[in-house]
Design an enzyme around this catalytic site. Structure first.
Site, PDB file in Angstrom:
ATOM      1  N   ASP A 146       0.863  -1.191   0.000  1.00  0.00           N
ATOM      2  CA  ASP A 146       0.000   0.000   0.000  1.00  0.00           C
ATOM      3  C   ASP A 146       0.896   1.237   0.000  1.00  0.00           C
ATOM      4  OD1 ASP A 146      -2.021   2.083   0.874  1.00  0.00           O
ATOM      5  OD2 ASP A 146      -3.273   0.306   1.097  1.00  0.00           O
ATOM      6  N   GLY A 181     -13.137   6.834  -2.621  1.00  0.00           N
ATOM      7  CA  GLY A 181     -13.700   7.479  -1.444  1.00  0.00           C
ATOM      8  C   GLY A 181     -15.207   7.427  -1.537  1.00  0.00           C
ATOM      9  N   TYR A 213     -15.341   6.793 -11.615  1.00  0.00           N
ATOM     10  CA  TYR A 213     -14.916   5.665 -10.760  1.00  0.00           C
ATOM     11  C   TYR A 213     -15.550   4.371 -11.260  1.00  0.00           C
ATOM     12  CZ  TYR A 213     -15.089   2.737  -6.487  1.00  0.00           C
ATOM     13  OH  TYR A 213     -15.022   1.704  -5.587  1.00  0.00           O
ATOM     14  N   LYS A 248     -21.493  12.002  12.361  1.00  0.00           N
ATOM     15  CA  LYS A 248     -22.308  13.202  12.590  1.00  0.00           C
ATOM     16  C   LYS A 248     -23.162  13.042  13.841  1.00  0.00           C
ATOM     17  CE  LYS A 248     -22.430  14.467   7.714  1.00  0.00           C
ATOM     18  NZ  LYS A 248     -23.220  14.708   6.515  1.00  0.00           N
ATOM     19  N   ARG A 306     -30.111   1.880  -4.840  1.00  0.00           N
ATOM     20  CA  ARG A 306     -29.174   0.792  -5.165  1.00  0.00           C
ATOM     21  C   ARG A 306     -29.294  -0.286  -4.103  1.00  0.00           C
ATOM     22  NH1 ARG A 306     -23.529   2.795  -6.440  1.00  0.00           N
ATOM     23  NH2 ARG A 306     -24.376   2.865  -8.539  1.00  0.00           N
TER      24      ARG A 306
HETATM   25  P1  NAD Z   1      -9.587   2.113   0.933  1.00  0.00           P
HETATM   26  O1  NAD Z   1      -9.437   3.461   0.292  1.00  0.00           O
HETATM   27  O2  NAD Z   1      -9.661   2.049   2.422  1.00  0.00           O
HETATM   28  O3  NAD Z   1      -8.415   1.155   0.445  1.00  0.00           O
HETATM   29  C1  NAD Z   1      -7.769   1.300  -0.783  1.00  0.00           C
HETATM   30  C2  NAD Z   1      -6.276   1.333  -0.490  1.00  0.00           C
HETATM   31  O4  NAD Z   1      -5.585   1.427  -1.741  1.00  0.00           O
HETATM   32  C3  NAD Z   1      -5.843   2.533   0.366  1.00  0.00           C
HETATM   33  O5  NAD Z   1      -5.223   2.094   1.548  1.00  0.00           O
HETATM   34  C4  NAD Z   1      -4.879   3.271  -0.536  1.00  0.00           C
HETATM   35  O6  NAD Z   1      -3.793   3.871   0.144  1.00  0.00           O
HETATM   36  C5  NAD Z   1      -4.423   2.168  -1.474  1.00  0.00           C
HETATM   37  N1  NAD Z   1      -3.858   2.735  -2.701  1.00  0.00           N
HETATM   38  C6  NAD Z   1      -4.380   3.756  -3.442  1.00  0.00           C
HETATM   39  N2  NAD Z   1      -3.552   4.054  -4.454  1.00  0.00           N
HETATM   40  C7  NAD Z   1      -2.497   3.208  -4.338  1.00  0.00           C
HETATM   41  C8  NAD Z   1      -1.291   3.061  -5.080  1.00  0.00           C
HETATM   42  N3  NAD Z   1      -1.026   3.843  -6.127  1.00  0.00           N
HETATM   43  N4  NAD Z   1      -0.416   2.113  -4.702  1.00  0.00           N
HETATM   44  C9  NAD Z   1      -0.670   1.330  -3.593  1.00  0.00           C
HETATM   45  N5  NAD Z   1      -1.786   1.441  -2.858  1.00  0.00           N
HETATM   46  C10 NAD Z   1      -2.680   2.375  -3.218  1.00  0.00           C
HETATM   47  O7  NAD Z   1     -10.863   1.448   0.259  1.00  0.00           O
HETATM   48  P2  NAD Z   1     -11.681   0.133   0.671  1.00  0.00           P
HETATM   49  O8  NAD Z   1     -12.998   0.590   1.133  1.00  0.00           O
HETATM   50  O9  NAD Z   1     -10.843  -0.727   1.541  1.00  0.00           O
HETATM   51  O10 NAD Z   1     -11.873  -0.519  -0.756  1.00  0.00           O
HETATM   52  C11 NAD Z   1     -11.035  -1.567  -1.234  1.00  0.00           C
HETATM   53  C12 NAD Z   1     -11.416  -1.892  -2.688  1.00  0.00           C
HETATM   54  O11 NAD Z   1     -12.794  -2.246  -2.757  1.00  0.00           O
HETATM   55  C13 NAD Z   1     -11.240  -0.715  -3.649  1.00  0.00           C
HETATM   56  O12 NAD Z   1     -10.777  -1.211  -4.872  1.00  0.00           O
HETATM   57  C14 NAD Z   1     -12.626  -0.161  -3.802  1.00  0.00           C
HETATM   58  O13 NAD Z   1     -12.799   0.501  -5.034  1.00  0.00           O
HETATM   59  C15 NAD Z   1     -13.465  -1.437  -3.716  1.00  0.00           C
HETATM   60  N6  NAD Z   1     -14.831  -1.159  -3.263  1.00  0.00           N
HETATM   61  C16 NAD Z   1     -15.060  -0.776  -1.981  1.00  0.00           C
HETATM   62  C17 NAD Z   1     -16.350  -0.524  -1.571  1.00  0.00           C
HETATM   63  C18 NAD Z   1     -16.663  -0.110  -0.154  1.00  0.00           C
HETATM   64  O14 NAD Z   1     -17.836   0.056   0.171  1.00  0.00           O
HETATM   65  N7  NAD Z   1     -15.690   0.061   0.722  1.00  0.00           N
HETATM   66  C19 NAD Z   1     -17.410  -0.643  -2.475  1.00  0.00           C
HETATM   67  C20 NAD Z   1     -17.135  -1.017  -3.784  1.00  0.00           C
HETATM   68  C21 NAD Z   1     -15.835  -1.291  -4.160  1.00  0.00           C
END
Ligand code: NAD
Length: 330
Positions: free
Chosen positions: A36, A79, A152, A203, A286
């Site tokens: 990460d 995010g 996204y 909140k 959704r």
């Molecule tokens: P998160 O933002 O907590 O985790 C993503 C991690 O990726 C972060 O720690 C970030 O530092 C790391 N990252 C970003 N750019 C990077 C890079 N260039 N090199 C290395 N690391 C990098 O998000 P999450 O909620 O844990 O989501 C994890 C995955 O699941 C993501 O792909 C997200 O799109 C997908 N997702 C999450 C949700 C949700 O509800 N949380 C829903 C749909 C999809």
């Protein structure tokens, strides 16, 4: 190969789902390497190795896949609505996440990695099927003709196709899940990247009893939310199955955002007025459609939203209290 012998790479291990996944994989006896940009904010990772590196750099991706049997690719520039739907981060989101997936998949394939999990999102589903808050259609087959409501979502759809192409042309095993709003302890709860459950919990934790909070939109927009432990159950089941996907991993328990706030108020024991204000909010409705995952993997979530929110509110309330204590001390 026993779990103890298998070497797993978790990309995005410093994030919310990745951090919890590393813990789960360690409990199951795997050897785990995390990668990460940053370490987890809320706990120390039990990963056997943790590499701080930027996966948009192909050399970093090349190094982290060495000696690895299976990968969980969760790293993404992401995010909540305040990050994804304002439009201000579109170029970064598309560039960074696409680069991560291009690099990790290419290097994994070159290194002979056997299997890779990819975390796609419910955000790939067309906006035209999610206009009625009471009756959204998010069945896997409804993804095309494509019309996601955010860049996204478009990047996720592109990357789903990228993983499927590598599977077709090179034979690397892929598993693709479309997550629907995952929440829980140790998720981002402040700072602009937090998602609805964490934002609402924060909140209400910050509000005085009898005070007020702001909710973006009219609050009638609906969602379903999946507690983190349930998400991990689905991911592990998918990874160990012979089903490629894409498949929804989510909850079918739908709730409006205003009612989510009422649920949190009940749990918090507070009565707070909701002010609905203009703001980024995404599609009107959704909900995960779990028919396919039920049929292919026999999986469905078992925890109610109330139970998951109880755990999450307790944790966020503690974070809020600690922040206030630190501010007083400064
Ligand atoms: P998160 O933002 O907590 O985790 C993503 C991690 O990726 C972060 O720690 C970030 O530092 C790391 N990252 C970003 N750019 C990077 C890079 N260039 N090199 C290395 N690391 C990098 O998000 P999450 O909620 O844990 O989501 C994890 C995955 O699941 C993501 O792909 C997200 O799109 C997908 N997702 C999450 C949700 C949700 O509800 N949380 C829903 C749909 C999809």
């Amino acid at each position: 190969m026993t779990n103890q012998k298998k070497k797993i790479l978790v990309c995005g291990a410093g994030g919310f789902i990745g951090g919890h996944l590393v813990k789960r994989l360690k409990e199951e006896g795997f050897w785990v390497r995390g990668c990460d940009l940053k370490h987890n904010e809320f706990s120390v990772s039990p990963a056997d190795e943790f590499i701080i590196g930027d996966l948009t750099d192909p050399l970093v991706a090349q190094n982290v896949v060495i000696g690895i049997d299976e990968i969980y690719q969760l790293a993404a520039d992401m995010g909540g609505a305040g990050y994804i739907f304002t439009g201000f981060h579109d170029a970064a989101v598309m560039h960074n996440s696409a680069m991560i997936n291009l690099n990790v998949l290419e290097q994994a394939n070159r290194a002979g990695v056997k299997k890779i999990f990819y975390s796609s999102s419910a955000c790939i589903y067309p906006e035209y099927n999610q206009l009625d808050p009471e009756n959204p259609n998010c069945s896997e087959a409804s993804a095309y003709p494509a019309a996601p409501d955010s860049e996204y979502g478009w990047e996720k759809l592109f990357s789903e196709r990228l993983y499927l192409s590598y599977y077709r042309n090179y034979g690397i095993q892929v598993r693709i899940a479309r997550f629907h709003n995952v929440f829980g302890e140790e998720g981002t709860w402040t700072g602009g990247k937090e998602k609805a459950p964490a934002a609402v919990c924060r909140k209400i934790a910050e509000a005085e009893n009898g005070g007020s909070i702001e909710i973006w939109g009219d609050g009638k927009q609906t969602r379903s939310f999946l507690y983190i432990s349930e998400c991990l159950d689905g991911v592990r089941k998918l990874m160990d199955s012979d089903f490629t996907g894409p498949v929804n991993i989510g909850s079918e328990e739908m709730i409006s955002i205003n009612n989510l706030a009422h649920l949190v108020m009940e749990i918090a024991g507070k009565n707070v007025t909701i002010n609905n204000i203009p703001g980024p909010q995404g599609v009107r409705g959704r909900r995960s459609d779990n028919n396919l995952i039920g049929e292919k993997l026999g999986w469905k979530p078992t925890l109610t939203l109330r139970e998951g929110i109880k755990h999450t509110y307790t944790w966020i309330q503690k974070q809020v209290a600690e922040t206030i204590r630190e501010e007083i001390l400064v």
